[in-house]
Design an enzyme around this catalytic site. Structure first.
Site, PDB file in Angstrom:
ATOM      1  N   ASP A 205       0.855  -1.188   0.000  1.00  8.84           N
ATOM      2  CA  ASP A 205       0.000   0.000   0.000  1.00  8.84           C
ATOM      3  C   ASP A 205       0.894   1.242   0.000  1.00  8.84           C
ATOM      4  OD1 ASP A 205      -2.281  -1.673   0.416  1.00  8.84           O
ATOM      5  OD2 ASP A 205      -1.746  -1.763   2.539  1.00  8.84           O
ATOM      6  N   ASP A 244      -1.434  -2.080  -4.835  1.00  6.88           N
ATOM      7  CA  ASP A 244      -2.406  -2.586  -3.865  1.00  6.88           C
ATOM      8  C   ASP A 244      -3.278  -1.398  -3.428  1.00  6.88           C
ATOM      9  OD1 ASP A 244      -3.785  -4.350  -2.287  1.00  6.88           O
ATOM     10  OD2 ASP A 244      -2.220  -4.596  -0.798  1.00  6.88           O
ATOM     11  N   ASP A 248      -4.619   1.607   3.783  1.00 11.50           N
ATOM     12  CA  ASP A 248      -5.275   0.513   4.500  1.00 11.50           C
ATOM     13  C   ASP A 248      -5.040   0.680   5.993  1.00 11.50           C
ATOM     14  OD1 ASP A 248      -5.993  -0.461   2.051  1.00 11.50           O
ATOM     15  OD2 ASP A 248      -4.948  -2.379   2.227  1.00 11.50           O
ATOM     16  N   ARG A 300     -13.952   0.454  -2.480  1.00 11.64           N
ATOM     17  CA  ARG A 300     -13.364   0.606  -1.145  1.00 11.64           C
ATOM     18  C   ARG A 300     -13.130   2.074  -0.787  1.00 11.64           C
ATOM     19  NH1 ARG A 300      -8.741  -4.210  -1.035  1.00 11.64           N
ATOM     20  NH2 ARG A 300     -10.156  -5.907  -1.640  1.00 11.64           N
TER      21      ARG A 300
END
Length: 427
Positions: A205, A244, A248, A300
């Site tokens: 990430d 990715d 997160d 997301r």
């Protein structure tokens, strides 16, 4: 009338100019009271109490890595661009520099083509070489931030590119005024069983918050730089995905505020909770997302498991071929979506804004839709729209908690001008 003549010394005194006060150092700024979950208790102060010898100005990867380590209070000012794919002597590093044990992408594609290998997981020396090469890259681009740290960009062009920055098992961290760009995986792995048609899966990430508490992420830009997902090739009929997530927040992290950021152009963007089976996340993952621009993301924004999550006053640009959904309602999630504006384009249906990923309820009110960036705002019931389009997968609206740290909630119409006020360079 007599004319008053002042002595020269008095005239000099009257002409004295008060010095202009220096602008406050943003590195000393702390999260305001009531500003989201990260303001709970003692709040989030980062490195505000740093002594002068722990205030750093950095412009290289080596300087940055050294400056952010350790748990003493510290302020790290980022100047210009820091490229994680740079050796200690300043030499640029490419994917070929990380490859070991004879790995090449051409050989990997030839070996594990489903027409040759079949639909089994890759195994053998070439897969082991990919994993070993990935470990070499990880050692170079992964950087862990210590507790009691503020990292702040200087001016309008501070950028961290190619880095997997991790706030990992620490507390009291502030990240502001930075562009996080193109954290790419040189060695994605082929998973033939992912999604029915197989997928390429990548690590890294841009920013990962894991097992950490009291984190404020403010006025940053997250993007793919010169390596956008729309231009990535396809292998085995699937996109060769080298990215990715953008941000997160996982593994029992707690008390986080994410504000005034620009999240731009990624497919899978913001994940909150990384596993349905991680029951230790219960009672944690309390996060506030407010006044962010979620710009042409695929999905997301955020996807939520377990946490009590307040999503308010965000601007969503809902557009593009990648779009799947914005708000992901996952297992035991407690999502409270308030006064957000969805700028819906490309004929995308309102019913797609929410996706049920095994959740039961979502509280939402005051949200509005605007069509194609213009016209009046239309108040919308997002749950009703979702339920009408998804029989058998309906969501309830039971309220399990009430946000308390919401001092900045505004009417939804005030969100219309938000994109001009978010991201790096806008402090």
């Amino acid at each position: 009338m007599r004319r008053l003549v002042l002595p020269l010394s008095a005239a000099v005194v009257l002409a004295t100019v008060t010095p202009v006060q220096a602008a406050p150092d943003p590195g000393r700024q702390v999260l305001p009271d009531g500003d989201g979950w990260a303001s709970v208790g003692a709040g989030t102060t980062g490195g505000a109490q740093a002594s002068p010898e722990n205030v750093f100005h950095v412009s290289t990867m080596a300087e940055f890595r050294e400056a952010v380590r350790g748990d003493e209070p510290k302020i790290v000012h980022v100047e210009g661009t820091i490229d994680a794919n740079t050796a200690a002597d300043g030499t640029p590093l490419s994917c070929e520099d990380y490859a070991v044990d004879g790995y090449t992408l051409e050989d990997y594609l030839a070996a594990y083509d489903p027409d040759v290998w079949g639909w089994e997981d890759p195994t053998g020396p070439l897969e082991e070489a990919r994993e070993a090469s990935s470990a070499v890259q990880a050692r170079q681009i992964r950087v862990n931030v210590g507790s009691n740290t503020t990292v702040v960009g200087v001016g309008e062009d501070a950028e961290i590119t190619g880095m997997n920055l991790r706030v990992n098992n620490v507390t009291n961290v502030i990240l502001r005024n930075l562009t996080f760009s193109d954290t790419h995986d040189c060695f994605p792995g082929w998973d033939p069983g992912d999604g029915g048609q197989g997928n390429w899966n990548s690590e890294y990430d841009h920013l990962e918050v894991s097992g950490s508490t009291h984190v404020w992420i403010d006025h940053n830009t997250f993007d793919d730089g010169d390596n956008p997902g729309s231009e990535l090739p396809e292998y085995f009929g699937r996109k060769y995905e080298v990215h990715d997530g953008l941000l997160d927040i996982v593994r029992e992290s707690d008390l986080v505020t994410v504000s005034y950021n620009h999240f731009d152009g990624r497919d899978k963007a913001l994940l909150l909770g990384n596993s349905d089976g991680r029951t230790t996340d219960r009672g944690r993952l309390r996060v506030t997302y407010h006044h962010n621009h979620f710009d042409t993301l695929g999905q997301r924004a955020p996807r939520v498991r377990y946490g009590q999550v307040h999503v308010y006053n965000n601007y969503y640009t809902v557009a593009g071929d990648l779009y799947e959904y914005s708000l992901g309602v996952g297992i035991e999630s407690h999502l409270y979506a308030e006064n957000n504006l969805f700028d819906v384009r490309d004929g995308i249906a309102t019913a797609r804004i929410i996706e049920n990923w095994g959740g039961t309820d979502i509280v939402e009110f005051g949200n509005a839709v605007m069509r194609d960036g213009r016209g009046r705002l239309e108040m919308v019931d997002l749950v009703r729209a979702h339920n009408a389009a998804n029989p058998g997968r309906e969501l309830g609206t039971r309220q399990t908690w009430t946000p308390q740290y919401d001092a900045k909630v505004q009417p939804v119409h005030a969100v219309r001008a938000l994109p001009r006020r978010v991201g790096a360079g806008r402090l």
